[in-house]
Design an enzyme around this catalytic site. Structure first.
Site, short mmCIF file in Angstrom:
data_model
loop_
_atom_site.label_atom_id
_atom_site.label_comp_id
_atom_site.label_asym_id
_atom_site.label_seq_id
_atom_site.Cartn_x
_atom_site.Cartn_y
_atom_site.Cartn_z
N SER A 49 0.83 -1.21 0.00
CA SER A 49 0.00 0.00 0.00
C SER A 49 0.87 1.26 0.00
CB SER A 49 -0.87 0.00 1.25
OG SER A 49 -0.03 -0.10 2.40
N CYS A 78 3.01 -7.06 1.66
CA CYS A 78 2.07 -6.40 2.57
C CYS A 78 1.28 -7.50 3.29
CB CYS A 78 1.13 -5.52 1.75
SG CYS A 78 -0.24 -4.81 2.68
N CYS A 132 3.26 -6.09 10.02
CA CYS A 132 2.96 -5.10 8.98
C CYS A 132 4.30 -4.64 8.45
CB CYS A 132 2.18 -3.93 9.57
SG CYS A 132 2.12 -2.47 8.47
N1 DGL Z 1 2.24 -2.47 4.88
C1 DGL Z 1 0.94 -3.01 5.13
C2 DGL Z 1 1.03 -4.39 5.80
O1 DGL Z 1 2.05 -5.05 5.79
C3 DGL Z 1 -0.03 -2.19 5.92
C4 DGL Z 1 -0.09 -0.73 5.77
C5 DGL Z 1 -1.50 -0.25 5.48
O2 DGL Z 1 -2.32 -0.19 6.41
O3 DGL Z 1 -1.77 0.03 4.31
O4 DGL Z 1 0.04 -4.84 6.35
#
Ligand code: DGL
Length: 281
Positions: A13, A75, A185
């Protein structure tokens, strides 16, 4: 049929997936990598799963059109909401990102592991299944961390507000009696030094970027899809959001010590999606 000289595709994202890009580039410096930050739709973590699936499908299609030989869903939130579906729909191998629960379960002496995730990952069935799979012998406590990925996406790696948030989430980890904290995350990887500082010696922090990169190597091995070059891989960055901010945050990550590869920024041309993103929550 995929071509070994084609790029590896990766998306998140926003900037979080760069953690997996860094590790992949380190292990496979000859591979071209196309990274898409779906920043106009950030944060995935507060969107419904259907919307995340929609975005993951759109981004995957773009990467497939560019000939990607493998796609890394860099992600946790998108992996949780979309990777099973993507695997059914697209004829390209995927590597997803999941919290490193298996090593976490092996490391804990307290028998209790905390998982720091976005609100959407916390609600997902995939996390519940993962906890069932690896958490049968240990107690897994999920700690949703609203606003934390947002701090990283804004490049506020060292800000007082970010530290205050980290401190409150680490306090929740300590309060639940966990001695291992798994970062669920990809954005949190860039806060690892701060999280470790706040956690102190009693809590081990682990995150999965290096494991994701090792899985990329395994999949390329299995399919004989390694690029012939062993160095000089080109990295291409695209974002559905503001390209200047994306480049600026990348630069900030570098200043903070992250080994984000230099690469070319390519403009985003899928204009109609920006309009929809603006009206989304
Ligand atoms: N980088 C995303 C993940 O690993 C989350 C960030 C978002 O909330 O877009 O879950």
């Amino acid at each position: 049929m995929s071509d070994a000289s084609a790029p590896i595709g990766m998306f998140d994202s926003g900037v979080g997936g760069l953690a997996a890009l860094i590790e992949t580039h380190r292990l496979l410096p000859g591979e071209d990598i196309t990274y898409i930050a779906d920043s106009a739709w950030f944060p995935y973590g507060s969107r419904p799963p259907t919307e995340i699936l929609d975005r993951a499908t759109t981004i995957t299609r773009l990467l497939v059109e560019r000939g990607a030989k493998l796609i890394v869903v860099a992600c946790n939130t998108a992996t949780s909401a979309a990777v099973a579906d993507l695997r059914e729909r697209f004829d390209v191998p995927f590597v997803g990102t999941e919290p490193a629960l298996k090593p976490a379960a092996q490391r804990t002496l307290a028998g209790r592991v905390a998982l720091l995730v976005t609100p959407q990952t916390a609600r997902g069935q995939k996390l519940a299944a993962l906890i069932d799979r690896f958490g049968s012998e240990v107690d897994v406590r999920t700690i949703p961390a609203p606003d934390l990925a947002e701090r990283v996406e804004a490049g506020e790696l060292d800000a007082a507000g970010t530290r205050a948030l980290v401190r409150s989430y680490v306090a929740a980890v300590r309060d639940c009696g966990a001695d291992v904290l798994a970062l669920g995350c990809t954005h949190y990887a860039f806060l690892r030094p701060m999280i470790e500082e706040e956690a102190g010696e009693g809590i081990v922090v682990i995150e999965p970027s290096a494991a994701v990169a090792r899985q990329v190597v395994r999949v390329l091995d299995a399919r004989r899809l390694h690029a012939s070059r062993s160095s000089g891989g080109r990295v291409l960055y695209l974002t559905s959001g503001d390209a200047t901010s994306f480049a600026a945050v990348r630069a900030r990550l570098v200043v903070a010590g992250a080994d984000v590869p230099a690469g070319a920024d390519e403009p985003w041309t899928v204009t109609e999606e920006k309009g929809r993103a603006r009206s989304a929550p």
